[in-house]
Motif scaffolding. Structure first.
Motif, PDB file in Angstrom:
ATOM      1  N   ARG A 167       0.836  -1.209   0.000  1.00  0.00           N
ATOM      2  CA  ARG A 167       0.000   0.000   0.000  1.00  0.00           C
ATOM      3  C   ARG A 167       0.867   1.254   0.000  1.00  0.00           C
ATOM      4  O   ARG A 167       0.560   2.252  -0.673  1.00  0.00           O
ATOM      5  N   LEU A 168       1.962   1.210   0.748  1.00  0.00           N
ATOM      6  CA  LEU A 168       2.852   2.366   0.835  1.00  0.00           C
ATOM      7  C   LEU A 168       3.459   2.693  -0.523  1.00  0.00           C
ATOM      8  O   LEU A 168       3.510   3.855  -0.934  1.00  0.00           O
ATOM      9  N   ILE A 169       3.924   1.662  -1.251  1.00  0.00           N
ATOM     10  CA  ILE A 169       4.489   1.871  -2.593  1.00  0.00           C
ATOM     11  C   ILE A 169       3.428   2.441  -3.522  1.00  0.00           C
ATOM     12  O   ILE A 169       3.673   3.387  -4.287  1.00  0.00           O
ATOM     13  N   ASN A 170       2.223   1.896  -3.451  1.00  0.00           N
ATOM     14  CA  ASN A 170       1.113   2.355  -4.297  1.00  0.00           C
ATOM     15  C   ASN A 170       0.802   3.831  -4.036  1.00  0.00           C
ATOM     16  O   ASN A 170       0.693   4.648  -4.960  1.00  0.00           O
ATOM     17  N   ILE A 212       9.342  -4.987  -8.787  1.00  0.00           N
ATOM     18  CA  ILE A 212       9.810  -4.559  -7.463  1.00  0.00           C
ATOM     19  C   ILE A 212       9.736  -5.791  -6.563  1.00  0.00           C
ATOM     20  O   ILE A 212       8.656  -6.305  -6.285  1.00  0.00           O
ATOM     21  N   LEU A 213      10.909  -6.285  -6.125  1.00  0.00           N
ATOM     22  CA  LEU A 213      11.018  -7.600  -5.501  1.00  0.00           C
ATOM     23  C   LEU A 213      11.540  -7.500  -4.066  1.00  0.00           C
ATOM     24  O   LEU A 213      12.647  -7.020  -3.821  1.00  0.00           O
ATOM     25  N   LEU A 227      16.216  -0.598  -2.850  1.00  0.00           N
ATOM     26  CA  LEU A 227      15.610   0.402  -1.973  1.00  0.00           C
ATOM     27  C   LEU A 227      15.507  -0.160  -0.568  1.00  0.00           C
ATOM     28  O   LEU A 227      15.259  -1.355  -0.385  1.00  0.00           O
ATOM     29  N   VAL A 228      15.711   0.691   0.447  1.00  0.00           N
ATOM     30  CA  VAL A 228      15.669   0.265   1.833  1.00  0.00           C
ATOM     31  C   VAL A 228      14.288   0.557   2.407  1.00  0.00           C
ATOM     32  O   VAL A 228      13.817   1.694   2.389  1.00  0.00           O
ATOM     33  N   LYS A 229      13.625  -0.485   2.919  1.00  0.00           N
ATOM     34  CA  LYS A 229      12.311  -0.307   3.525  1.00  0.00           C
ATOM     35  C   LYS A 229      12.392   0.657   4.695  1.00  0.00           C
ATOM     36  O   LYS A 229      13.355   0.655   5.447  1.00  0.00           O
ATOM     37  N   GLY A 242       8.342   8.949  -2.308  1.00  0.00           N
ATOM     38  CA  GLY A 242       7.751   8.925  -3.647  1.00  0.00           C
ATOM     39  C   GLY A 242       8.728   9.335  -4.717  1.00  0.00           C
ATOM     40  O   GLY A 242       8.835   8.700  -5.782  1.00  0.00           O
ATOM     41  N   LYS A 243       9.475  10.402  -4.468  1.00  0.00           N
ATOM     42  CA  LYS A 243      10.415  10.920  -5.476  1.00  0.00           C
ATOM     43  C   LYS A 243      11.490   9.881  -5.772  1.00  0.00           C
ATOM     44  O   LYS A 243      11.782   9.593  -6.942  1.00  0.00           O
ATOM     45  N   GLU A 244      12.113   9.303  -4.693  1.00  0.00           N
ATOM     46  CA  GLU A 244      13.169   8.334  -4.908  1.00  0.00           C
ATOM     47  C   GLU A 244      12.639   7.079  -5.595  1.00  0.00           C
ATOM     48  O   GLU A 244      13.301   6.492  -6.461  1.00  0.00           O
TER      49      GLU A 244
END
Length: 789
Positions: free
Chosen positions: A18-21, A56-57, A106-108, A113-115
């Motif tokens: 949800r956060l990525i979305n 995105i894995l 990417l680090v959780k 959003g920009k990165e």
């Protein structure tokens, strides 16, 4: 209308999905189409059914974990760029995934959003560039192979394409060049007709071994070759050649010739590389700068402007040292980097902290790459900066977290040290005075009371020892000795120690040792004793009637090693099936009723398991309710092939031995009143002459005035502790007074305490509460070693 980007998210955490979305929608609206799989297998299934632009894995999934997750996804869909997700504690795994082919990681917990948007666009574009380069290379290889096949057009094609050919007669070991190849190598026509090794010697020294092995391997396997390498002309100029060759075999399949072509692709290589870099740089989010050999900047991309705040016009008005100084960096030696790339003509990569036009701090990984001209000189320098500010902040936070964790460990260790001292000091008095009372005349009721105190004190000491041993295991400070001992002596001492408890409950206690096991072994008898005592003690505690058996059998052996199976079985209350899986967990017991009825900390079996596993063994249990239990553990021990002595010794002494310490002058250094009284009483029973000193300073003053046969030294004391006092005695007093034997007697019982005492100069160490027999044995051993007796 712009085509939407199709993204496959393989992530089992709905919150992260949800956060990525949300981040992507907030930053780019509806520019993305999402598909989600909560396991790797589901993700691979979706990849077989649909086409995606990027993956995105998450590297930690229910059915796969770590780099294996990335490898499986990459092998399934190598044509799709992959961005991996990692946690703060495994950032290195993400970097390793990039080495294997991931486009980014990417680090959780640090994704914005920009990165995220930038990472997706960068990964797709970079992947397209790599794919286009691979396709162009393949077309070039196919075209060159066609030239080899068309032998009739070869000579004209060589002149046009600047391609030379060579022929290696493997049987005669001679190599011949075409006219064009002579020119490419900077030689006169007909100048070179030699063997294979002479040909190899013209290869660039750094490429020589690779080229030789590649050709020899292809010759043996009869395989064609297609690769690039460097040569060094007689005038020392370096050229880049593209080699394609094939092996010719006789009718029996033996290689007899190798023929190949070599094309000078130096200019083409640099031009292509430069064009690719410019194309990539224009679209790249990274900062890209192109400068001449003096460091004067000629071109920058938008990534540079966004990062530094400077545009190209501003840069052109700044002095030529901008690149040399790497825009206000705080990392020293940047001029050295610039000089090094000019002299070495090799790419250089380093990290640096910089400041933008408005003074903001940022960190980058900079790669300086030289672009060489026809003469092999540096004509251009390309500087690529990747913004790692966020990563540096994470590293700093991790560093702070590690420092906090280290401080926490130190606080815990200090607490355990203090707790050991504060508990063991009064326990020493309780146990010592109880033993003394039991040696006096008592009526039946008094003896019952004193026996109860003694049992309670010993039970409390077992709990204290469990907690301290557990602390040593958790801190990683538990050390296993490799010393000589006798297995029969370990078994007899355990039986002798626990037999009174067994007889009191009318339980038969027996032990057997396999006759095939040698008695003399090498290992840690103290830890072995601790393990078996724990298991047998539990067996007796949980058995109302019947028997407890201790046994050891030989499983296997080599010339110098044995694997033994130790077992302890009983006819007690047993353990339920559902509790068998947790019985070895910390602070765990079979039930709350067990705890209330039988007591204990729940640490005993956890400690035994850790002691066994840290020595490379394993432990298991078989049990049924009301039918008893059987604990079995395996250990590997060395054979003692030269049994001259055993470490485990009987420290008991009879009344007739006490004359050995008669009239011995002892300086007792102890600040605790109860322990002073106890120690003086024990020493007086041994006919010793005792002088008291309440701390290290007083001890030094008394030693200045008179001589002593032995010093018994407490460690934690006011004014001057035992270690400080010992170092002073060993270094400041003249001989022979500086060599006065010193026995450390301390309530500290954590790992490393004995080493500290020995390092300070003490002769031996004993912890409180102490066994009077052990104290006597230690004193006798020290005095005999020092020839005092």
């Amino acid at each position: 209308m712009e085509e939407k980007i199709k993204i496959l998210i393989i992530e089992d955490n709905p919150g992260d999905v949800r956060l990525i979305n949300v981040y992507l929608k907030d930053y780019s609206g509806d520019n993305y189409i999402f598909s989600v799989a909560d396991s790797l297998s589901k993700g691979l299934n979706l990849l077989s059914q649909e086409e995606f632009d990027v993956i995105i894995l998450d590297l930690t999934l229910p059915d796969s974990s770590g780099l294996d997750t990335f490898k499986r996804a990459y092998e399934h869909s190598p044509h799709i760029p992959i961005i991996v997700l990692t946690g703060l504690d495994n950032e290195t795994v993400g970097m390793n995934a990039m080495k294997l082919g991931a486009q980014d990681f990417l680090v959780k917990g640090s994704i914005k959003g920009k990165e995220l948007n930038r990472s997706i666009n960068y990964s797709i574009e970079r992947f397209k560039l790599l794919k286009a380069f691979s396709e162009n290379t393949k077309k070039l290889e196919e075209k060159t192979l066609d030239l080899i096949i068309e032998q009739q057009k070869l000579k004209n094609a060589q002149k046009i394409a600047r391609i030379g050919s060579w022929d290696w007669d493997i049987v005669k070991n001679t190599v011949t060049f075409s006219d064009e190849l002579y020119r490419i190598y900077g030689l006169k026509c007909g100048e070179f007709i030699a063997d294979f090794n002479s040909f190899i010697n013209m290869i660039h020294p750094e490429d020589r071994e690779y080229v030789k092995n590649t050709i020899e391997d292809a010759t043996q396997k009869l395989q064609p070759l297609n690769f690039k390498h460097r040569i060094v002309r007689p005038n020392n100029r370096v050229r880049i050649l593209h080699t394609i060759s094939q092996v010719i075999a006789d009718k029996d399949g033996r290689p007899i010739r190798m023929q190949g072509t070599e094309q000078d692709v130096t200019e083409q290589f640099h031009k292509e590389e430069l064009e690719k870099l410019v194309l990539a740089a224009t679209q790249s989010y990274n900062s890209v700068v192109i400068a001449d050999s003096t460091g004067k900047i000629e071109w920058v991309n938008q990534g540079f402007t966004k990062l530094t705040g400077y545009d190209l016009d501003e840069i052109l008005t700044i002095n030529e040292g901008f690149l040399k100084n790497v825009h206000n960096t705080e990392v020293p030696g940047q001029n050295d980097f610039f000089k090094l790339i000019i002299s070495e003509k090799k790419p250089i990569t380093y990290e640096s902290k910089n400041f933008s036009k408005n003074g903001d701090e940022y960190w980058v990984i900079t790669t300086l790459t030289p672009v060489l001209g026809k003469r092999g000189d540096v004509e251009k320098i390309i500087a690529i900066d990747s913004d790692i500010t966020l990563r540096k902040k994470i590293e700093e936070e991790l560093h702070r977290s590690n420092k906090i964790a280290e401080e926490s460990i130190k606080v815990k260790e200090q607490f355990m040290t203090n707790m050991s001292h504060e508990i063991r000091t009064p326990m020493n008095a309780i146990v010592g005075f109880t033993d003394l009372l039991l040696k006096t005349k008592l009526d039946i009721e008094q003896k019952q009371f004193i026996d109860a105190i003694q049992i309670s004190g010993k039970n409390l000491l077992v709990i204290i020892n469990d907690i301290l041993t557990f602390s040593k295991i958790k801190s990683g400070k538990l050390i296993f000795e490799q010393i000589n001992f006798r297995l029969s002596q370990v078994f007899s001492s355990i039986t002798a120690l626990l037999l009174p408890n067994a007889k009191e409950k009318n339980i038969h206690l027996s032990s057997t040792i396999d006759s095939n096991i040698p008695d003399h072994l090498i290992g840690d008898p103290l830890r072995l004793n601790q393990i078996i005592l724990n298991l047998v003690g539990n067996a007796i505690k949980f058995t109302k009637q019947g028997e407890v058996k201790i046994s050891v059998e030989l499983i296997s052996q080599t010339d110098d090693m044995l694997e033994l199976a130790f077992s302890v079985s009983d006819t007690g209350i047993g353990i339920s099936k559902e509790k068998l899986s947790v019985i070895f967990e910390e602070f765990s017991q079979a039930s709350s009723q067990t705890t209330r009825k039988y007591g204990g900390t729940g640490l005993g079996l956890a400690i035994a398991k850790q002691l066994i596993e840290q020595q490379g063994g394993n432990i298991s249990v078989e049990s049924e309710i009301d039918k008893g239990a059987k604990f079995t553990f395996n250990l590997k021990l060395k054979k003692n092939l030269n049994p001259g002595f055993e470490t485990v010794k009987d420290v008991s002494c009879g009344v007739e031995d006490l004359e050995g310490l008669k009239d011995l002058k002892i300086l007792l250094v102890e600040d605790n009143l109860l322990n002073q009284i106890l120690a003086k009483k024990i020493l007086s029973n041994w006919k010793c002459s005792t002088t008291l000193a309440e701390n290290g300073l007083i001890a030094i003053k008394k030693l200045e005035k008179e001589d002593f046969d032995l010093i018994i030294m407490d460690i934690q004391m006011p004014e001057m502790d035992g270690n400080e006092a010992t170092k002073y005695i060993r270094t400041k007093f003249p001989s022979p007074k500086c060599n006065t034997p010193i026995l450390a007697m301390t309530a500290h019982a954590l790992a490393g305490e004995e080493e500290k005492c020995i390092h300070a100069g003490m002769n031996d160490y004993i912890s409180k509460p102490f066994d009077t027999n052990v104290v006597y044995s230690k004193i006798m051993a020290i005095l005999k070693k020092n020839n005092s007796i």
